[in-house]
Design an enzyme around this catalytic site. Structure first.
Site, PDB file in Angstrom:
ATOM      1  N   LEU A 122      18.805  44.868 -11.363  1.00  7.22           N
ATOM      2  CA  LEU A 122      19.889  45.489 -10.602  1.00  7.22           C
ATOM      3  C   LEU A 122      21.178  44.689 -10.721  1.00  7.22           C
ATOM      4  O   LEU A 122      22.265  45.222 -10.595  1.00  7.22           O
ATOM      5  CB  LEU A 122      19.494  45.599  -9.122  1.00  7.22           C
ATOM      6  CG  LEU A 122      18.368  46.567  -8.786  1.00  7.22           C
ATOM      7  CD1 LEU A 122      17.937  46.415  -7.336  1.00  7.22           C
ATOM      8  CD2 LEU A 122      18.809  48.003  -9.055  1.00  7.22           C
ATOM      9  N   GLY A 123      21.054  43.405 -10.914  1.00  4.08           N
ATOM     10  CA  GLY A 123      22.252  42.572 -11.031  1.00  4.08           C
ATOM     11  C   GLY A 123      21.873  41.118 -10.902  1.00  4.08           C
ATOM     12  O   GLY A 123      20.703  40.770 -10.728  1.00  4.08           O
ATOM     13  N   PHE A 127      22.609  32.319  -7.651  1.00  3.06           N
ATOM     14  CA  PHE A 127      21.391  31.546  -7.868  1.00  3.06           C
ATOM     15  C   PHE A 127      20.178  32.416  -8.099  1.00  3.06           C
ATOM     16  O   PHE A 127      19.055  31.979  -7.976  1.00  3.06           O
ATOM     17  CB  PHE A 127      21.141  30.564  -6.717  1.00  3.06           C
ATOM     18  CG  PHE A 127      21.416  31.125  -5.356  1.00  3.06           C
ATOM     19  CD1 PHE A 127      22.578  30.793  -4.705  1.00  3.06           C
ATOM     20  CD2 PHE A 127      20.537  31.993  -4.758  1.00  3.06           C
ATOM     21  CE1 PHE A 127      22.852  31.316  -3.459  1.00  3.06           C
ATOM     22  CE2 PHE A 127      20.796  32.519  -3.514  1.00  3.06           C
ATOM     23  CZ  PHE A 127      21.963  32.173  -2.861  1.00  3.06           C
ATOM     24  N   VAL A 130      18.483  39.943  -9.414  1.00  4.37           N
ATOM     25  CA  VAL A 130      17.899  40.928  -8.505  1.00  4.37           C
ATOM     26  C   VAL A 130      17.317  42.077  -9.317  1.00  4.37           C
ATOM     27  O   VAL A 130      18.005  42.647 -10.175  1.00  4.37           O
ATOM     28  CB  VAL A 130      18.959  41.454  -7.507  1.00  4.37           C
ATOM     29  CG1 VAL A 130      18.343  42.454  -6.546  1.00  4.37           C
ATOM     30  CG2 VAL A 130      19.586  40.306  -6.739  1.00  4.37           C
ATOM     31  N   ASP A 245      31.838  36.010   3.199  1.00  4.27           N
ATOM     32  CA  ASP A 245      31.976  36.685   1.906  1.00  4.27           C
ATOM     33  C   ASP A 245      31.959  38.200   2.111  1.00  4.27           C
ATOM     34  O   ASP A 245      31.314  38.930   1.367  1.00  4.27           O
ATOM     35  CB  ASP A 245      30.834  36.244   0.978  1.00  4.27           C
ATOM     36  CG  ASP A 245      31.124  36.583  -0.484  1.00  4.27           C
ATOM     37  OD1 ASP A 245      32.245  37.042  -0.774  1.00  4.27           O
ATOM     38  OD2 ASP A 245      30.230  36.390  -1.318  1.00  4.27           O
TER      39      ASP A 245
HETATM   40  P1  ATP Z   1      26.317  35.963  -5.010  1.00  8.30           P
HETATM   41  O1  ATP Z   1      26.432  35.307  -6.314  1.00  8.30           O
HETATM   42  O2  ATP Z   1      27.328  35.498  -4.061  1.00  8.30           O
HETATM   43  O3  ATP Z   1      24.942  35.913  -4.441  1.00  8.30           O
HETATM   44  P2  ATP Z   1      26.097  38.794  -5.673  1.00  8.30           P
HETATM   45  O4  ATP Z   1      26.210  39.665  -4.467  1.00  8.30           O
HETATM   46  O5  ATP Z   1      26.722  39.332  -6.905  1.00  8.30           O
HETATM   47  O6  ATP Z   1      26.763  37.430  -5.333  1.00  8.30           O
HETATM   48  P3  ATP Z   1      23.247  38.984  -5.469  1.00  8.30           P
HETATM   49  O7  ATP Z   1      23.173  39.056  -3.993  1.00  8.30           O
HETATM   50  O8  ATP Z   1      22.280  38.110  -6.163  1.00  8.30           O
HETATM   51  O9  ATP Z   1      24.588  38.475  -5.999  1.00  8.30           O
HETATM   52  O10 ATP Z   1      23.132  40.453  -6.032  1.00  8.30           O
HETATM   53  C1  ATP Z   1      23.281  40.734  -7.398  1.00  8.30           C
HETATM   54  C2  ATP Z   1      23.460  42.224  -7.576  1.00  8.30           C
HETATM   55  O11 ATP Z   1      22.263  42.915  -7.230  1.00  8.30           O
HETATM   56  C3  ATP Z   1      24.576  42.770  -6.751  1.00  8.30           C
HETATM   57  O12 ATP Z   1      25.531  43.278  -7.619  1.00  8.30           O
HETATM   58  C4  ATP Z   1      23.985  43.859  -5.906  1.00  8.30           C
HETATM   59  O13 ATP Z   1      24.701  45.064  -6.096  1.00  8.30           O
HETATM   60  C5  ATP Z   1      22.564  44.025  -6.398  1.00  8.30           C
HETATM   61  N1  ATP Z   1      21.672  43.940  -5.245  1.00  8.30           N
HETATM   62  C6  ATP Z   1      21.444  42.857  -4.488  1.00  8.30           C
HETATM   63  N2  ATP Z   1      20.594  43.125  -3.497  1.00  8.30           N
HETATM   64  C7  ATP Z   1      20.275  44.439  -3.622  1.00  8.30           C
HETATM   65  C8  ATP Z   1      19.446  45.335  -2.861  1.00  8.30           C
HETATM   66  N3  ATP Z   1      18.792  44.912  -1.791  1.00  8.30           N
HETATM   67  N4  ATP Z   1      19.371  46.617  -3.265  1.00  8.30           N
HETATM   68  C9  ATP Z   1      20.048  47.042  -4.352  1.00  8.30           C
HETATM   69  N5  ATP Z   1      20.849  46.257  -5.095  1.00  8.30           N
HETATM   70  C10 ATP Z   1      20.970  44.973  -4.740  1.00  8.30           C
END
Ligand code: ATP
Length: 562
Positions: A122-123, A127, A130, A245
């Protein structure tokens, strides 16, 4: 099979209490290899391996004894214990005799490694990565989830990354709110994995910036999201936490009409009488979203989250544009403080809502409304809903058909032309005021036209950062009877606020939009530009300037990658 040396303690402990038959299930299904792993085991997990409640009580007793001399050495205990919010609510256990160590900061659930299957990516973030996943419960039921795995380098996880990951876990495990992303549990595997509620529709930012033919989001829905966000943030405030954030990229869409606050990586507990968190080391922060005191001193509070709420509102109404795009991070503070510049009003944003955003951007933190107060202000700034009473085909006017729902963005009783969004086509434009009547009030709280009041004037008491109970002054309130009679919108009293937000230093929105220093004028003589922090993770590509260092801190090293 011989027991592994590292888990001999478990076998001994279980033998002592005549529960040796559970050695393998505990080791292999629950993935417990160290005493502190029991912090994450719930009674339901032990039920799942067939251990009865009396046996669980014996186990809890034995563990207590075993751990009495070990507690200070436990790494998970240390990290989670150190980070867990002090205000943790303890729910009485369903079985009052049960005394497993979950109430010592235990997770909602320890999930066996094999119970979660990872799917599409998903992304990725600072650290972790996902993935979409499927979690099979002991009952056999499958639950769609999101799985965040700790990024592990060739030499294992870096200490700070592990710490950050566990900090996020420890924060999330104590939260329970309809608009806060839920943590289901932790997999103590290799790598460590956080199993979270899946937000199947992705981030709000991705939705806002989705290209055609995806239609823009209705203004009324954006207002609903703002109210959900304010509620979730008020909740975080009551838990003594600051998010730090807040941005549309960190709001996830659990359903078309439900957002959830996510990404708790930067969340910190508020401390001291002033309820602040001051950064203690060099860390990058999302500059363009930050309040002046955060940029100046690295100071965060509920009031700095409120500032970020204003920027998030701005993002929502400008279709996910980047705030202060084109302004180098090192100039943003100067623009905010010396020039008193503020982000301009996006075309979709009503003046009442923009006045609310300006309140969030008051220079002094104590002058910003609290989140709980914002919930009320949002209700008062809610754009009224109308219905088209004739086809509108005039040149230059927003096309409408009889019966189309219309959200009113701008209107005044003195003006024959109004601005709004057609709820059928999602197009925005001006139309003759006589073509629309106000919708009947009271059907849905989300769309009900409410007392119109200037957020700028509404709040008088702003002394405390949180929990202020000031009452908004009502002015120009359309009577409920008038609303019921579908009075033409023209005849309603003024909807808009003439006042300027105290402390903002900006003119009010009565005649003209608030004066914002044009960005092209912001390019003053540039000091030598420091290199910007770049993030190697794919999710941050193109968002290079999103993160930069707090100005008070050195640029020597980063604990996180961005
Ligand atoms: P950070 O580096 O500050 O943690 P981030 O939000 O980009 O920033 P993640 O929280 O690891 O990093 O999430 C990465 C990606 O995965 C995001 O772009 C988010 O859209 C997607 N994502 C995270 N959690 C979920 C979820 N519970 N359901 C669907 N997509 C998610």
């Amino acid at each position: 099979m011989l027991p592994e040396a590292s888990s001999l303690w478990l076998l001994r402990l279980l033998r002592d209490i005549q529960l040796a038959q559970f050695y393998r299930p505990i080791l292999e299904e629950l993935n417990v290899t160290r005493p502190e792993h029991f912090d994450f085991v719930r009674p339901e997990d032990l039920d799942g391996i067939g251990m009865g409640r009396p046996a669980q009580r014996r186990l809890a007793e034995a563990l207590k004894k075993h751990r009495s001399g070990l507690k200070s050495k436990n790494w998970v205990y240390k990290i989670l214990g150190g980070f867990a919010p002090e205000q943790k609510e303890t729910t009485p256990p369903s079985d009052s005799h049960l005394s497993l160590p979950e109430r010592e900061g235990g997770l909602k659930c320890l999930i066996p490694d094999g119970a979660v299957r990872r799917g599409e990516l998903l992304g990725s973030g600072c650290f972790g990565v996902v993935h979409r996943g499927l979690w099979t419960l002991p009952s056999g039921q499958s639950v769609p989830v999101a799985v965040k795995s700790l990024r592990v380098g060739p030499e294992g996880p870096v200490g700070t990354e592990l710490g950050d990951f566990l900090r996020e876990v420890s924060i999330m495990m104590n939260l329970e709110h309809p608009h806060v992303l839920r943590l289901h549990g932790l997999v103590l595997g290799q790598p460590l994995q956080m199993v979270m509620e899946l937000a199947p529709l992705g981030s709000l930012h991705a939705r806002l910036t989705a290209p055609a033919p995806t239609p823009p989001l209705p203004v009324a829905l954006l207002c609903l999201f703002l109210r959900q966000l304010a509620g979730a943030m008020a909740y975080l405030g009551t838990r003594g936490l600051v998010h730090r954030d807040l941005a549309t990229r960190n709001l996830l869409l659990a359903s078309p009409r439900t957002i959830k606050v996510a990404d708790f990586g930067l969340v910190r507990p508020l401390r001291g009488a002033r309820g602040r968190y001051v950064m203690g080391g060099p860390r990058p922060i999302p500059y363009a979203w930050c309040a002046p005191e955060s940029l100046r001193e690295g100071a965060f509070s509920s009031a700095s989250d409120v500032w970020m709420f204003g920027v998030t509102l701005w993002e929502m109404f400008s279709g996910g544009e980047e705030p202060w795009a084109g302004v180098p991070p090192y100039l943003i503070l100067q623009r905010l403080e010396q020039d008193r510049a503020r982000l301009p009003r996006p075309p979709l944003c009503s003046r009442a809502l923009y006045a609310l955003a300006l309140r969030c951007w008051a220079p002094h933190p104590a002058d910003r409304p609290s989140f709980s107060y914002l919930e009320g202000l949002l209700q008062e700034a809610w754009p009224p809903e109308g219905r088209c009473v004739r086809d509108v085909t005039e040149a230059g006017a927003l096309r409408m058909q009889t019966g189309d729902p219309v959200t009113i963005i701008e209107g005044s009783p003195d003006s024959a032309t109004w601005k709004g969004q057609n709820g059928r086509t999602f197009k925005v434009g001006s139309f003759p005021a006589s073509a629309v009547t106000l919708a009947d009030a009271g059907v849905s709280p989300a769309t009900r036209p409410v007392h119109r009041v200037s957020p700028a004037q509404g709040e008088r008491h702003q002394g405390s950062v949180d929990g202020d109970g000031g009452k908004a002054k009502m002015r120009d309130v359309p009577s409920a009877r008038a609303q019921r009679r579908n009075v033409p919108l023209q005849r309603m009293k003024a909807l808009l606020s003439p006042a300027s937000p105290p402390g903002s230093g900006l003119p009010g929105p009565r005649e003209n939009p608030p004066t914002v220093i044009p960005w092209e004028c912001l390019e003053l003589a540039k000091p030598p530009s420091p290199p910007e922090t770049s993030c190697p993770t794919p999710s941050c590509r193109g968002g290079l300037r999103r993160w930069s260092w707090a100005c008070t801190e050195s640029r020597t090293r980063s604990a996180r990658q961005h």
